[in-house]
Design a protein around this motif. Sequence first.
Motif, short mmCIF file in Angstrom:
data_model
loop_
_atom_site.label_atom_id
_atom_site.label_comp_id
_atom_site.label_asym_id
_atom_site.label_seq_id
_atom_site.Cartn_x
_atom_site.Cartn_y
_atom_site.Cartn_z
N ASP A 1 10.02 2.90 -3.19
CA ASP A 1 10.12 4.22 -4.12
C ASP A 1 8.65 4.32 -4.50
OD1 ASP A 1 10.14 6.16 -5.85
OD2 ASP A 1 11.33 4.90 -7.46
N GLU A 2 7.97 5.52 -3.91
CA GLU A 2 6.53 5.76 -4.08
C GLU A 2 6.35 7.07 -5.14
OE1 GLU A 2 4.60 6.35 -0.41
OE2 GLU A 2 4.83 4.40 0.31
N ILE B 1 0.69 -1.09 0.06
CA ILE B 1 0.01 -0.09 0.15
C ILE B 1 0.85 1.24 0.03
CG2 ILE B 1 -1.92 1.14 0.89
CD1 ILE B 1 -2.37 -1.48 2.81
N THR B 2 0.53 2.11 -0.95
CA THR B 2 1.27 3.51 -0.92
C THR B 2 1.08 4.05 0.38
OG1 THR B 2 1.11 3.77 -3.41
CG2 THR B 2 1.73 5.66 -2.06
N GLY B 3 2.02 4.60 1.10
CA GLY B 3 2.07 5.33 2.26
C GLY B 3 1.67 4.74 3.58
N ILE C 1 15.85 -4.77 -4.22
CA ILE C 1 14.25 -5.04 -4.20
C ILE C 1 13.64 -4.18 -3.33
CG2 ILE C 1 12.34 -6.81 -3.99
CD1 ILE C 1 14.61 -8.87 -4.81
N GLU C 2 14.13 -3.96 -2.12
CA GLU C 2 13.47 -3.11 -1.19
C GLU C 2 13.50 -1.58 -1.40
OE1 GLU C 2 14.11 -2.12 3.59
OE2 GLU C 2 15.19 -3.52 2.85
N ARG D 1 6.03 0.51 -9.56
CA ARG D 1 6.92 0.04 -8.74
C ARG D 1 7.25 -1.49 -8.83
NH1 ARG D 1 3.98 2.13 -3.43
NH2 ARG D 1 5.81 0.94 -2.35
N TYR D 2 6.01 -2.14 -9.06
CA TYR D 2 5.97 -3.64 -9.35
C TYR D 2 6.71 -4.37 -10.50
CZ TYR D 2 3.95 -8.60 -9.97
OH TYR D 2 3.73 -9.70 -9.94
N PHE D 3 6.69 -3.42 -11.57
CA PHE D 3 7.39 -3.72 -12.80
C PHE D 3 9.34 -3.58 -12.55
CE2 PHE D 3 3.83 -3.59 -15.33
CZ PHE D 3 4.08 -4.73 -16.16
N ALA D 4 9.41 -2.57 -11.72
CA ALA D 4 10.85 -2.33 -11.30
C ALA D 4 11.24 -3.28 -10.39
CB ALA D 4 11.13 -0.76 -10.48
#
Length: 265
Positions: free
Chosen positions: A169-170, A111-113, A163-164, A177-180
Amino acid sequence: MTAGARMRLPFPVVSTHHSIVVARSATPLPLLPEVRGAFGTSCFGLVRHDDGWQVARINVRPHQWATVGAGPGPIAAATGSPVLAAWISDFACAQIAAAVPDGPSWAAHLITGGDENCGFDHKIQNTLRAPGPKQPPADPARLAADLAAWSAAGGRTAAAERIEARLRDESGLLQDRYFAMIGELGPGDGVPFDIPDWDDERIREAWHEALNASYDIPTPWNARKAASARSVALVAWGEFHDLAEFDPAITEAELVARAEQALAL
C-alpha cells in the motif's frame, strides 16, 4: 509545555528521518545502552504494548552519527527477544533490519515504486548501515514471510498475506506503511509513555544549546572542529536529559542543577 510534550525545534520538520525500534523489554527502550548506542539517545516517542513489547521512535544527536549503527542484534542478545528496526526516510526509503536471539538476522530495503536507486545516503545518515543506495528493493512477498517468521519467534501469530498487503500500500508515507505493518505483527494496543512536563526555562535553554553544541564535537565528517569545554558539558547534559525523560529516578531539580553547571561554563 503540555504534559508529555517535547521541546520543539524552531523550524518546521518537512520530512521524516529517524529510527523506529520494536522490542520487548521490562526496561524502557531508551534506557537500554544497546538501544542508545545503536540508534541514538533522543527518543521522541515511546509506546508500550502488551507482554512487554515497546515501539520507540528515536533521533540521533549530531555528535552521535559516528558511533551509531550496531543494529538490532545487540538488543536481541540483551533482551532475549526478537527486535525489529527501521531507518525511515519518507522521501526515499525504509531500511529494515531484524534480529532474534541466537538466530539469523536479515535486512531489507523498502522503496516506494520499487526504484533500485532511492538516492539516499546509507553510509552516513542512517542508523542501519548499508553499502549504498543501489540495493535491490525488497520483494514484498519475501519480506512479509520474513516478518511473519520474526513475529512467530516472539510468540505472536501474524498472517503474511496481511503484512504483504500493508507493504504494497503506497498511498501514505513510508512510516505509515511501517506502522501499519507493525500493527499486523500483533503487539496489541499501545499506551504512550508519559514524558515529564518540565517548564523550567533553564532546561529549555540548555536543551537548545546542547543541540547546537552537538555540532561542535569532532567526528569523521567535521574532524577539524575543536569542541570547547562548554560544548562537551552541554552535550553530556543533553544525553542526561534524554535519560531523565524515561528514568523517574532522575529529578527535575537534578536536571536543572546540571543545566546550570553546563550553561555557566
